[in-house]
Structures are given as C-alpha cells and as structure tokens.
Design a protein around this motif. Structure first.
Motif, PDB file in Angstrom:
ATOM      1  N   ARG A 216     -15.379  -2.407  43.600  1.00  0.00           N
ATOM      2  CA  ARG A 216     -14.941  -3.286  42.568  1.00  0.00           C
ATOM      3  C   ARG A 216     -14.746  -4.988  42.444  1.00  0.00           C
ATOM      4  O   ARG A 216     -13.898  -6.032  42.936  1.00  0.00           O
ATOM      5  N   LEU A 217     -16.025  -5.369  42.434  1.00  0.00           N
ATOM      6  CA  LEU A 217     -16.141  -7.266  42.279  1.00  0.00           C
ATOM      7  C   LEU A 217     -16.297  -6.657  41.100  1.00  0.00           C
ATOM      8  O   LEU A 217     -17.203  -6.517  40.258  1.00  0.00           O
ATOM      9  N   LYS A 218     -15.509  -7.782  40.397  1.00  0.00           N
ATOM     10  CA  LYS A 218     -16.447  -7.809  38.871  1.00  0.00           C
ATOM     11  C   LYS A 218     -18.186  -8.946  39.106  1.00  0.00           C
ATOM     12  O   LYS A 218     -17.960  -9.143  37.815  1.00  0.00           O
ATOM     13  N   HIS A 219     -17.618 -10.095  39.698  1.00  0.00           N
ATOM     14  CA  HIS A 219     -18.353 -11.102  39.723  1.00  0.00           C
ATOM     15  C   HIS A 219     -19.441 -11.462  40.615  1.00  0.00           C
ATOM     16  O   HIS A 219     -19.097 -12.238  41.412  1.00  0.00           O
ATOM     17  N   PHE A 220     -20.001 -11.166  41.372  1.00  0.00           N
ATOM     18  CA  PHE A 220     -21.458 -11.357  42.064  1.00  0.00           C
ATOM     19  C   PHE A 220     -21.675 -12.415  42.278  1.00  0.00           C
ATOM     20  O   PHE A 220     -21.436 -13.197  43.389  1.00  0.00           O
ATOM     21  N   SER A 221     -21.319 -13.354  41.825  1.00  0.00           N
ATOM     22  CA  SER A 221     -22.146 -14.577  41.701  1.00  0.00           C
ATOM     23  C   SER A 221     -20.874 -15.555  42.656  1.00  0.00           C
ATOM     24  O   SER A 221     -20.916 -16.156  43.542  1.00  0.00           O
ATOM     25  N   LYS A 222     -19.202 -14.792  42.268  1.00  0.00           N
ATOM     26  CA  LYS A 222     -18.628 -15.644  43.644  1.00  0.00           C
ATOM     27  C   LYS A 222     -17.915 -14.778  44.659  1.00  0.00           C
ATOM     28  O   LYS A 222     -17.603 -15.281  45.829  1.00  0.00           O
ATOM     29  N   HIS A 223     -19.307 -13.792  45.790  1.00  0.00           N
ATOM     30  CA  HIS A 223     -19.206 -13.234  46.547  1.00  0.00           C
ATOM     31  C   HIS A 223     -20.480 -12.849  47.136  1.00  0.00           C
ATOM     32  O   HIS A 223     -21.077 -12.494  47.247  1.00  0.00           O
ATOM     33  N   PRO A 224     -21.963 -14.567  47.004  1.00  0.00           N
ATOM     34  CA  PRO A 224     -22.345 -14.665  47.589  1.00  0.00           C
ATOM     35  C   PRO A 224     -22.789 -13.860  48.707  1.00  0.00           C
ATOM     36  O   PRO A 224     -23.526 -13.153  49.398  1.00  0.00           O
ATOM     37  N   MET A 225     -21.983 -13.926  49.735  1.00  0.00           N
ATOM     38  CA  MET A 225     -22.299 -12.670  51.459  1.00  0.00           C
ATOM     39  C   MET A 225     -22.515 -11.137  50.775  1.00  0.00           C
ATOM     40  O   MET A 225     -23.416 -10.985  51.495  1.00  0.00           O
ATOM     41  N   ARG A 226     -21.223 -11.506  50.126  1.00  0.00           N
ATOM     42  CA  ARG A 226     -21.149  -9.404  49.569  1.00  0.00           C
ATOM     43  C   ARG A 226     -22.278  -9.059  49.128  1.00  0.00           C
ATOM     44  O   ARG A 226     -22.808  -7.973  49.191  1.00  0.00           O
ATOM     45  N   TYR A 227     -22.972 -10.315  48.277  1.00  0.00           N
ATOM     46  CA  TYR A 227     -23.898  -9.998  47.298  1.00  0.00           C
ATOM     47  C   TYR A 227     -25.018  -9.589  48.015  1.00  0.00           C
ATOM     48  O   TYR A 227     -25.828  -8.746  48.419  1.00  0.00           O
ATOM     49  N   LYS A 228     -25.203 -10.483  49.027  1.00  0.00           N
ATOM     50  CA  LYS A 228     -26.594 -10.506  49.832  1.00  0.00           C
ATOM     51  C   LYS A 228     -26.360  -9.333  50.851  1.00  0.00           C
ATOM     52  O   LYS A 228     -27.679  -8.385  51.118  1.00  0.00           O
ATOM     53  N   ALA A 229     -25.138  -8.869  51.353  1.00  0.00           N
ATOM     54  CA  ALA A 229     -25.304  -7.542  51.790  1.00  0.00           C
ATOM     55  C   ALA A 229     -25.368  -6.415  51.186  1.00  0.00           C
ATOM     56  O   ALA A 229     -26.550  -6.061  51.534  1.00  0.00           O
ATOM     57  N   TRP A 230     -24.813  -6.704  50.214  1.00  0.00           N
ATOM     58  CA  TRP A 230     -25.172  -5.220  49.470  1.00  0.00           C
ATOM     59  C   TRP A 230     -26.003  -4.876  48.352  1.00  0.00           C
ATOM     60  O   TRP A 230     -27.063  -4.114  48.622  1.00  0.00           O
ATOM     61  N   THR A 231     -27.640  -6.081  48.928  1.00  0.00           N
ATOM     62  CA  THR A 231     -28.614  -5.750  48.103  1.00  0.00           C
ATOM     63  C   THR A 231     -29.418  -5.699  49.812  1.00  0.00           C
ATOM     64  O   THR A 231     -30.024  -4.203  48.803  1.00  0.00           O
ATOM     65  N   GLY A 232     -28.955  -5.357  51.182  1.00  0.00           N
ATOM     66  CA  GLY A 232     -29.659  -5.338  52.054  1.00  0.00           C
ATOM     67  C   GLY A 232     -29.087  -3.658  52.362  1.00  0.00           C
ATOM     68  O   GLY A 232     -30.225  -2.842  52.298  1.00  0.00           O
ATOM     69  N   VAL A 233     -27.882  -3.512  52.019  1.00  0.00           N
ATOM     70  CA  VAL A 233     -27.535  -1.801  51.612  1.00  0.00           C
ATOM     71  C   VAL A 233     -28.229  -1.307  50.660  1.00  0.00           C
ATOM     72  O   VAL A 233     -28.936  -0.048  50.897  1.00  0.00           O
ATOM     73  N   SER A 234     -28.473  -1.616  50.092  1.00  0.00           N
ATOM     74  CA  SER A 234     -28.668  -0.937  48.873  1.00  0.00           C
ATOM     75  C   SER A 234     -30.280  -0.418  48.861  1.00  0.00           C
ATOM     76  O   SER A 234     -30.985   0.371  48.351  1.00  0.00           O
ATOM     77  N   TRP A 235     -31.166  -1.741  49.612  1.00  0.00           N
ATOM     78  CA  TRP A 235     -32.749  -1.079  49.760  1.00  0.00           C
ATOM     79  C   TRP A 235     -32.561  -0.605  50.652  1.00  0.00           C
ATOM     80  O   TRP A 235     -33.629   0.735  50.972  1.00  0.00           O
ATOM     81  N   LEU A 236     -31.425   0.123  51.821  1.00  0.00           N
ATOM     82  CA  LEU A 236     -31.830   1.172  52.521  1.00  0.00           C
ATOM     83  C   LEU A 236     -31.421   2.294  52.108  1.00  0.00           C
ATOM     84  O   LEU A 236     -31.511   3.629  52.443  1.00  0.00           O
ATOM     85  N   ASN A 237     -30.326   2.264  51.173  1.00  0.00           N
ATOM     86  CA  ASN A 237     -30.434   3.427  50.951  1.00  0.00           C
ATOM     87  C   ASN A 237     -31.094   3.880  49.925  1.00  0.00           C
ATOM     88  O   ASN A 237     -30.783   5.619  49.716  1.00  0.00           O
ATOM     89  N   VAL A 238     -31.989   3.282  48.671  1.00  0.00           N
ATOM     90  CA  VAL A 238     -32.994   3.916  48.668  1.00  0.00           C
ATOM     91  C   VAL A 238     -33.567   5.095  49.618  1.00  0.00           C
ATOM     92  O   VAL A 238     -34.538   5.929  48.893  1.00  0.00           O
ATOM     93  N   ARG A 239     -33.632   4.602  50.832  1.00  0.00           N
ATOM     94  CA  ARG A 239     -34.158   5.641  51.781  1.00  0.00           C
ATOM     95  C   ARG A 239     -32.774   6.015  52.918  1.00  0.00           C
ATOM     96  O   ARG A 239     -33.740   6.869  53.590  1.00  0.00           O
ATOM     97  N   HIS A 240     -32.440   6.212  51.682  1.00  0.00           N
ATOM     98  CA  HIS A 240     -31.262   7.368  52.894  1.00  0.00           C
ATOM     99  C   HIS A 240     -31.537   8.781  53.009  1.00  0.00           C
ATOM    100  O   HIS A 240     -31.747   9.286  54.276  1.00  0.00           O
ATOM    101  N   MET A 241     -32.539   9.426  51.462  1.00  0.00           N
ATOM    102  CA  MET A 241     -33.168  10.828  52.323  1.00  0.00           C
ATOM    103  C   MET A 241     -34.089  10.655  53.550  1.00  0.00           C
ATOM    104  O   MET A 241     -34.360  11.245  54.365  1.00  0.00           O
ATOM    105  N   GLN A 242     -35.320   9.824  53.764  1.00  0.00           N
ATOM    106  CA  GLN A 242     -35.908   9.637  54.689  1.00  0.00           C
ATOM    107  C   GLN A 242     -35.211   9.663  56.158  1.00  0.00           C
ATOM    108  O   GLN A 242     -35.638  10.138  56.980  1.00  0.00           O
ATOM    109  N   LEU A 243     -34.170   8.313  56.221  1.00  0.00           N
ATOM    110  CA  LEU A 243     -32.792   7.981  57.104  1.00  0.00           C
ATOM    111  C   LEU A 243     -32.619   9.318  57.844  1.00  0.00           C
ATOM    112  O   LEU A 243     -32.463   9.660  59.107  1.00  0.00           O
TER     113      LEU A 243
END
Length: 273
Positions: A216-243
């Motif tokens: 529900r974000l239209k602009h990640f540039s306006k929410h740098p902290m959420r974007y950083k957290a989203w990037t980290g979660v996305s990195w883990l999300n790729v490994r969801h099966m292994q985890l």
C-alpha cells in the motif's frame, strides 16, 4: 462489414495428417517423482515425531538449566512440572490436551496456510499437480474457493499469532541463561538461540510480512525506512522454502536435545557455570 457465424477452421499440420495421439500421461523421462516423494517422507516423519513428542508429556524441561523445548512452550496445563510454566497453568491436564495448547494450533495453522507449504503438500500429498508437465491427480479443481481450502485466506492473521509465539520462544531462550545457580551458558543455550533466530527468519520471510512492511505504498522514496525493511524481508522471502525446512530441522533438534538432557541420556556441555 460482413460477419460469419462459422468458426475459422484450425490449420492442419503439413501433409494433412492429424496430431499424434499420445497415450502416456507425461513425456518427461527424468525422475520428476523424487521431489514429491522426498516431501512426503520428510513432512510425514516430522509430523509423526512432533505428534509423539507433544503427547509424551515428559522430558521437556531441564530445571538445572531452565531449558524448555519449543514443543511445550508455553506450558499452560496443571500437569506442567514446577518452573516450566512462565504464563500460568489455566488448562486441565487431560492427556488429549497438549501442554502447549495455547500456541500449537496457531503454529500448525500458520504452517499449513504458508504459501510454500501449500505448494509442497498440494504437489506431494494431493498430486495437484505432482510436477510440471505432469497431469493433475484429480479430475476437477475449484481452487481455494471452497471449504476447507477457503481457510487458506486467513494466513495473514495466523502470521500475527506466529510472531507472538516467536516472541515467547525468544523469552524462553533468554531465561535459559539464568539457571538457579545464576548466569550459565552451555550447548543447550546455543541450540535454543539458533532455533529462535531461524524461527524469526522464517516468520518474517513470510509473504504476508513482506506485504505488511511494503504494501500500500505508492512511493518508496517517501518511506526510506520501510523500503529498507522491505528490501531485507524480500531477501529472506526468496529463501522462504529453505527456511521452512531449516526450521523444521531446528525445532526437532532443539526438542530432541532438551529431551535427551531432561531424560538423563546425555549431559549438557557447559561453558560457563
């Protein structure tokens, strides 16, 4: 403009011959059935072990080091041994009631509705479909639009429960450093901490968590902290099966180690106290 009600005939193959009739269900010659078979064996073995341990009602608490297995956390029945109940004992100690009845149903539902586990048991247990380019084992398919599969849509709510349970497991791991004799540190503490870290990694790598953080974000540039957290979660999300598989292993290992120490089969390797 003219119209025609006749359907345009499909072009015929060269030479005018019809397409070859193939009786085989699939033309795959590789061992595509190995992956579903491994999943069936692995998940079945874990479920059998976990079920036996949950209803053993013993060897889950080490008073000397305050080790509590995650299969019995939190221990909330009046059958729980002294010291193992960190949140009270408000359920009757009937055999059919797990000592961790407050959390086990939500953990089970969180795993059952997990996007990876859906794929795993749909393909392996239900053969729907067992593999790519292999026909479905069922004649009809209605998707997740009917009971009980309609409940898969509740996964996002089970995520919140799983996060709370991970907090409880973290609290158990912290308490294990404070034994009756004071601060202590042993191999059991390492196993408990590793299990908690893996559980957190699996939980926050969930697709629902990724959506909560970055949705529900239209602009990640306006929410740098959420974007950083989203990037980290996305990195883990790729490994969801292994985890998902790693946490099954760490849960079983942690439980077995606590059981072995509580039963007196082995002694905990102590580094401090």
């Amino acid at each position: 403009m003219t119209t025609t009600s006749a359907r345009t005939p499909r072009p015929q193959p060269r030479g005018g011959r019809a397409r070859a009739a193939i009786a085989a269900k699939t033309l795959r010659t590789d061992r595509w059935w190995i992956a579903p078979l491994i999943t069936v064996v692995g998940l079945s073995a874990w479920v059998i072990y976990a079920t036996v341990r949950v209803f053993m009602h013993k060897w889950y608490w080490v008073e000397q080091y305050h080790y509590l297995t995650p299969f019995y956390s939190p221990c909330v029945t009046d059958r729980c041994v002294e010291g193992s109940s960190h949140f009270g004992q408000f359920l009757p100690g009937w055999w059919i009631i797990p000592d961790a009845a407050l959390t086990l149903p939500f953990l089970l539902l969180f795993r059952l509705t997990c996007y990876y586990y859906r794929k795993a048991y749909y393909r392996s247990f239900w053969l729907s479909p067992p593999a790519c380019a292999v026909p479905d084992g069922h004649q009809s398919y209605s998707g997740e639009t009917r009971f009980p599969l309609l409940g898969q849509n509740l996964h996002r709510y089970f995520f919140y429960a799983a996060a709370i349970i991970s907090l409880i497991n973290t609290w158990d791991a912290v308490l294990a450093f404070h034994s009756p004799e004071g601060f202590g540190f042993g191999l059991g503490n390492i196993i408990l901490i590793v299990n908690v870290v893996m559980l957190w990694a699996y939980t926050i790598s969930c697709h629902s968590c990724r959506h909560i953080i970055g949705g529900r974000l239209k602009h990640f540039s306006k929410h740098p902290m959420r974007y950083k957290a989203w990037t980290g979660v996305s990195w883990l999300n790729v490994r969801h099966m292994q985890l998902a598989w790693i946490t099954l292993g760490t849960l079983a290992l942690t439980d077995f180690y606590v059981m072995a120490v509580a039963a007196g089969w082995i002694n905990d390797l102590r580094f401090i106290n």
